[in-house]
Write a protein that holds these residues in place. Structure first.
Motif, PDB file in Angstrom:
ATOM      1  N   ASP A   1       0.830  -1.209   0.000  1.00 39.07           N
ATOM      2  CA  ASP A   1       0.000   0.000   0.000  1.00 39.07           C
ATOM      3  C   ASP A   1       0.864   1.258   0.000  1.00 39.07           C
ATOM      4  O   ASP A   1       0.680   2.158   0.818  1.00 39.07           O
ATOM      5  CB  ASP A   1      -0.956   0.012   1.202  1.00 39.07           C
TER       6      ASP A   1
ATOM      7  N   PHE B   1       0.836   3.754  -1.780  1.00 38.86           N
ATOM      8  CA  PHE B   1       0.219   4.904  -2.437  1.00 38.86           C
ATOM      9  C   PHE B   1      -1.193   5.085  -1.902  1.00 38.86           C
ATOM     10  O   PHE B   1      -1.779   4.177  -1.342  1.00 38.86           O
ATOM     11  CB  PHE B   1       0.171   4.713  -3.962  1.00 38.86           C
ATOM     12  N   GLN B   2      -1.681   6.306  -2.058  1.00 34.49           N
ATOM     13  CA  GLN B   2      -3.080   6.571  -1.713  1.00 34.49           C
ATOM     14  C   GLN B   2      -3.756   7.190  -2.921  1.00 34.49           C
ATOM     15  O   GLN B   2      -4.435   6.497  -3.662  1.00 34.49           O
ATOM     16  CB  GLN B   2      -3.173   7.455  -0.470  1.00 34.49           C
ATOM     17  N   CYS B   3      -3.551   8.472  -3.158  1.00 32.12           N
ATOM     18  CA  CYS B   3      -4.226   9.093  -4.304  1.00 32.12           C
ATOM     19  C   CYS B   3      -3.576   8.681  -5.617  1.00 32.12           C
ATOM     20  O   CYS B   3      -4.206   8.707  -6.657  1.00 32.12           O
ATOM     21  CB  CYS B   3      -4.264  10.612  -4.155  1.00 32.12           C
ATOM     22  N   GLY B   4      -2.295   8.322  -5.596  1.00 30.46           N
ATOM     23  CA  GLY B   4      -1.599   7.861  -6.785  1.00 30.46           C
ATOM     24  C   GLY B   4      -0.896   8.933  -7.592  1.00 30.46           C
ATOM     25  O   GLY B   4      -0.171   8.612  -8.526  1.00 30.46           O
TER      26      GLY B   4
ATOM     27  N   THR C   1       2.828   8.545  -7.256  1.00 30.18           N
ATOM     28  CA  THR C   1       3.287   7.155  -7.351  1.00 30.18           C
ATOM     29  C   THR C   1       4.248   6.891  -8.508  1.00 30.18           C
ATOM     30  O   THR C   1       5.283   6.249  -8.293  1.00 30.18           O
ATOM     31  CB  THR C   1       2.086   6.192  -7.390  1.00 30.18           C
TER      32      THR C   1
ATOM     33  N   CYS D   1       5.057  13.011  -0.926  1.00 26.57           N
ATOM     34  CA  CYS D   1       3.727  12.398  -1.001  1.00 26.57           C
ATOM     35  C   CYS D   1       2.799  13.250  -0.152  1.00 26.57           C
ATOM     36  O   CYS D   1       2.951  13.311   1.069  1.00 26.57           O
ATOM     37  CB  CYS D   1       3.760  10.961  -0.480  1.00 26.57           C
ATOM     38  N   ARG D   2       1.863  13.893  -0.783  1.00 23.75           N
ATOM     39  CA  ARG D   2       0.931  14.765  -0.060  1.00 23.75           C
ATOM     40  C   ARG D   2      -0.001  13.976   0.851  1.00 23.75           C
ATOM     41  O   ARG D   2      -0.531  14.495   1.818  1.00 23.75           O
ATOM     42  CB  ARG D   2       0.111  15.578  -1.051  1.00 23.75           C
ATOM     43  N   CYS D   3      -0.229  12.713   0.526  1.00 23.30           N
ATOM     44  CA  CYS D   3      -1.140  11.881   1.324  1.00 23.30           C
ATOM     45  C   CYS D   3      -0.453  11.274   2.544  1.00 23.30           C
ATOM     46  O   CYS D   3      -1.126  10.768   3.439  1.00 23.30           O
ATOM     47  CB  CYS D   3      -1.708  10.755   0.468  1.00 23.30           C
TER      48      CYS D   3
ATOM     49  N   ALA E   1       1.847   8.605   2.521  1.00 27.36           N
ATOM     50  CA  ALA E   1       1.959   7.143   2.412  1.00 27.36           C
ATOM     51  C   ALA E   1       3.397   6.673   2.608  1.00 27.36           C
ATOM     52  O   ALA E   1       3.780   5.613   2.131  1.00 27.36           O
ATOM     53  CB  ALA E   1       1.432   6.690   1.057  1.00 27.36           C
ATOM     54  N   TYR E   2       4.172   7.428   3.356  1.00 26.95           N
ATOM     55  CA  TYR E   2       5.600   7.140   3.482  1.00 26.95           C
ATOM     56  C   TYR E   2       5.904   5.777   4.096  1.00 26.95           C
ATOM     57  O   TYR E   2       6.871   5.127   3.691  1.00 26.95           O
ATOM     58  CB  TYR E   2       6.310   8.245   4.272  1.00 26.95           C
TER      59      TYR E   2
ATOM     60  N   GLY F   1       4.232   2.941   3.817  1.00 28.23           N
ATOM     61  CA  GLY F   1       4.063   1.942   2.763  1.00 28.23           C
ATOM     62  C   GLY F   1       5.136   2.049   1.693  1.00 28.23           C
ATOM     63  O   GLY F   1       5.604   1.031   1.166  1.00 28.23           O
TER      64      GLY F   1
END
Length: 164
Positions: A97, A99-102, A105, A137-139, A141-142, A144
């Motif tokens: 996982d 990534f979140q918004c992608g 990515t 990564c703005r979301c 997801a570091y 993951g």
């Protein structure tokens, strides 16, 4: 006046006539060649969303003039998988996982591929964080992303040992 540009893009030789010497590699890829994997995030080389590999090195394509790459080999996210078989880094990002918004990515994956190929990934989390620090990564997801890079680096290392 046009500028002739010869390069290898995702394994395919290409000849391109540039109409403007100021066009960046990112704009050439996205606007002219239809390869939209590399993203235009900040357009200042600060976010890493536009990361691609040029002659095996990670670069910010938003800061690189396309005209300066005559004879270069360019690898984008679109050229990473082999048919339906994902690259180990792509598979690791899915498995962990990463990534979140992608949005970031593709740049994260290309940076991770470059980091591993450079032999800079290892298994030390701090070393990987430092090596990936140019990719934001703005979301958030570091965790993951770190797990994915560690996993892919370990698998790549195992494959090298098996081949030896």
């Amino acid at each position: 006046m046009t500028i002739p540009l010869r390069l290898t893009l995702n394994g395919q030789p290409r000849e391109i006539a540039l109409d403007d010497p100021r066009v960046t590699l990112l704009d050439l890829l996205r606007e002219r060649l239809g390869l939209t994997g590399a993203k235009k995030g900040c357009d200042r080389g600060q976010c890493g969303a536009c990361t691609v590999l040029v002659d095996g090195r990670r670069i910010n394509s938003c800061l690189t003039l396309a005209a300066s790459l005559d004879g270069a080999e360019i690898l984008t996210i679109e050229g990473l998988a082999e048919g339906d078989r994902l690259h180990p880094v792509q598979a690791a990002f899915i498995a962990h996982d990463g990534f979140q918004c992608g949005f970031c990515t593709p740049g994260q994956i290309m940076s991770a591929v470059g980091l591993i190929r450079e032999g800079q990934a290892g298994t030390d989390p701090e070393r990987i964080r430092e090596g990936m620090s140019g990719n934001l990564c703005r979301c958030g997801a570091y965790a993951g992303i770190l797990d994915a890079v560690q996993d892919a680096a370990a698998r790549t290392s195992e494959q090298r040992e098996d081949a030896a």
